[in-house]
Design a protein around this motif. Sequence first.
Motif, PDB file in Angstrom:
ATOM      1  N   ALA A 146       0.823  -1.211   0.000  1.00  0.00           N
ATOM      2  CA  ALA A 146       0.000   0.000   0.000  1.00  0.00           C
ATOM      3  C   ALA A 146       0.858   1.263   0.000  1.00  0.00           C
ATOM      4  O   ALA A 146       0.630   2.179  -0.793  1.00  0.00           O
ATOM      5  CB  ALA A 146      -0.951  -0.012   1.190  1.00  0.00           C
ATOM      6  N   LYS A 156      -4.977   0.233  -5.417  1.00  0.00           N
ATOM      7  CA  LYS A 156      -5.025  -1.076  -4.766  1.00  0.00           C
ATOM      8  C   LYS A 156      -6.021  -2.033  -5.417  1.00  0.00           C
ATOM      9  O   LYS A 156      -5.736  -3.210  -5.590  1.00  0.00           O
ATOM     10  CB  LYS A 156      -5.412  -0.906  -3.285  1.00  0.00           C
ATOM     11  CG  LYS A 156      -4.213  -0.678  -2.383  1.00  0.00           C
ATOM     12  CD  LYS A 156      -4.576  -0.951  -0.936  1.00  0.00           C
ATOM     13  CE  LYS A 156      -4.948   0.338  -0.226  1.00  0.00           C
ATOM     14  NZ  LYS A 156      -5.081   0.160   1.238  1.00  0.00           N
ATOM     15  N   ALA A 157      -7.206  -1.505  -5.791  1.00  0.00           N
ATOM     16  CA  ALA A 157      -8.237  -2.372  -6.381  1.00  0.00           C
ATOM     17  C   ALA A 157      -7.770  -2.929  -7.723  1.00  0.00           C
ATOM     18  O   ALA A 157      -7.981  -4.098  -8.038  1.00  0.00           O
ATOM     19  CB  ALA A 157      -9.541  -1.598  -6.548  1.00  0.00           C
ATOM     20  N   ALA A 160      -5.140  -5.584  -7.074  1.00  0.00           N
ATOM     21  CA  ALA A 160      -5.769  -6.822  -6.588  1.00  0.00           C
ATOM     22  C   ALA A 160      -6.372  -7.601  -7.756  1.00  0.00           C
ATOM     23  O   ALA A 160      -6.228  -8.824  -7.846  1.00  0.00           O
ATOM     24  CB  ALA A 160      -6.827  -6.501  -5.549  1.00  0.00           C
ATOM     25  N   ILE A 178      -4.280 -10.606  -0.604  1.00  0.00           N
ATOM     26  CA  ILE A 178      -4.978  -9.394  -1.033  1.00  0.00           C
ATOM     27  C   ILE A 178      -5.578  -8.656   0.165  1.00  0.00           C
ATOM     28  O   ILE A 178      -5.486  -7.427   0.264  1.00  0.00           O
ATOM     29  CB  ILE A 178      -6.051  -9.749  -2.100  1.00  0.00           C
ATOM     30  CG1 ILE A 178      -5.349 -10.112  -3.413  1.00  0.00           C
ATOM     31  CG2 ILE A 178      -7.027  -8.587  -2.314  1.00  0.00           C
ATOM     32  CD1 ILE A 178      -6.240 -10.635  -4.498  1.00  0.00           C
ATOM     33  N   GLU A 182      -4.649  -4.905   1.305  1.00  0.00           N
ATOM     34  CA  GLU A 182      -5.728  -3.907   1.358  1.00  0.00           C
ATOM     35  C   GLU A 182      -5.867  -3.292   2.747  1.00  0.00           C
ATOM     36  O   GLU A 182      -6.236  -2.131   2.884  1.00  0.00           O
ATOM     37  CB  GLU A 182      -7.062  -4.529   0.920  1.00  0.00           C
ATOM     38  CG  GLU A 182      -7.159  -4.639  -0.600  1.00  0.00           C
ATOM     39  CD  GLU A 182      -8.427  -5.309  -1.093  1.00  0.00           C
ATOM     40  OE1 GLU A 182      -9.077  -6.017  -0.304  1.00  0.00           O
ATOM     41  OE2 GLU A 182      -8.757  -5.141  -2.267  1.00  0.00           O
ATOM     42  N   ASN A 183      -5.566  -4.083   3.774  1.00  0.00           N
ATOM     43  CA  ASN A 183      -5.748  -3.583   5.144  1.00  0.00           C
ATOM     44  C   ASN A 183      -4.509  -2.919   5.722  1.00  0.00           C
ATOM     45  O   ASN A 183      -4.552  -2.417   6.840  1.00  0.00           O
ATOM     46  CB  ASN A 183      -6.177  -4.742   6.066  1.00  0.00           C
ATOM     47  CG  ASN A 183      -7.579  -5.214   5.727  1.00  0.00           C
ATOM     48  OD1 ASN A 183      -8.357  -4.467   5.128  1.00  0.00           O
ATOM     49  ND2 ASN A 183      -7.886  -6.441   6.083  1.00  0.00           N
TER      50      ASN A 183
END
Length: 184
Positions: A146, A156-157, A160, A178, A182-183
Amino acid sequence: MANHIEEAKSGRASCRTCKKTIAKGELRLGIEAANAFGDTPSMQWHHLACAAGKLPAELQEALDAFPGDVADRAALDKTMADAIASGHAKPAGLPYTDRAPTGRAKCMGCGEPIAKDSYRVAVERELEVGATMTTGAGYLHPACVAAHLETKGGDKAELAANLRTNSRIPEADLERVILELENA
Ligand SMILES: [Zn+2]
Ligand SMILES: [Zn+2]
């Protein structure tokens, strides 16, 4: 001509995986490879048994489309399943996630080594070779992705989605990687 299985028309082609000759009449997997020097893609051939370990997703797709009988199908299925489970199957392209084959690569984000057999995210990066710029793979811990994307203006999307397309690892592991990126 897309990736497909066929009987070798001659005994002249050799397998891209093991470099040995593919006998005339033997079933082989053809992978369409982009040709850097023209617009006609060329075919790269593999023994089915070799492809099962190296290119399990491509072989599975070709087997699904192949109408004929394939000897040793059970053995091929097992090899493909093992290859995916190992986390070391060849990805379809960058970016992808797989298990680090060694502990030598350093993360482009934090600079720390990426542990052998842990999941890493590989992204395209520019490399300076002498006076010219070229592109190659750069590696990141999933948790470092990130912050790296922010410096590059990446999304990010989108990353992924590309990881889902290109990676050849167990589904559950892929979703875990993923989620972790994402987190972060
Ligand atoms: Zn081979
Ligand atoms: Zn890192």
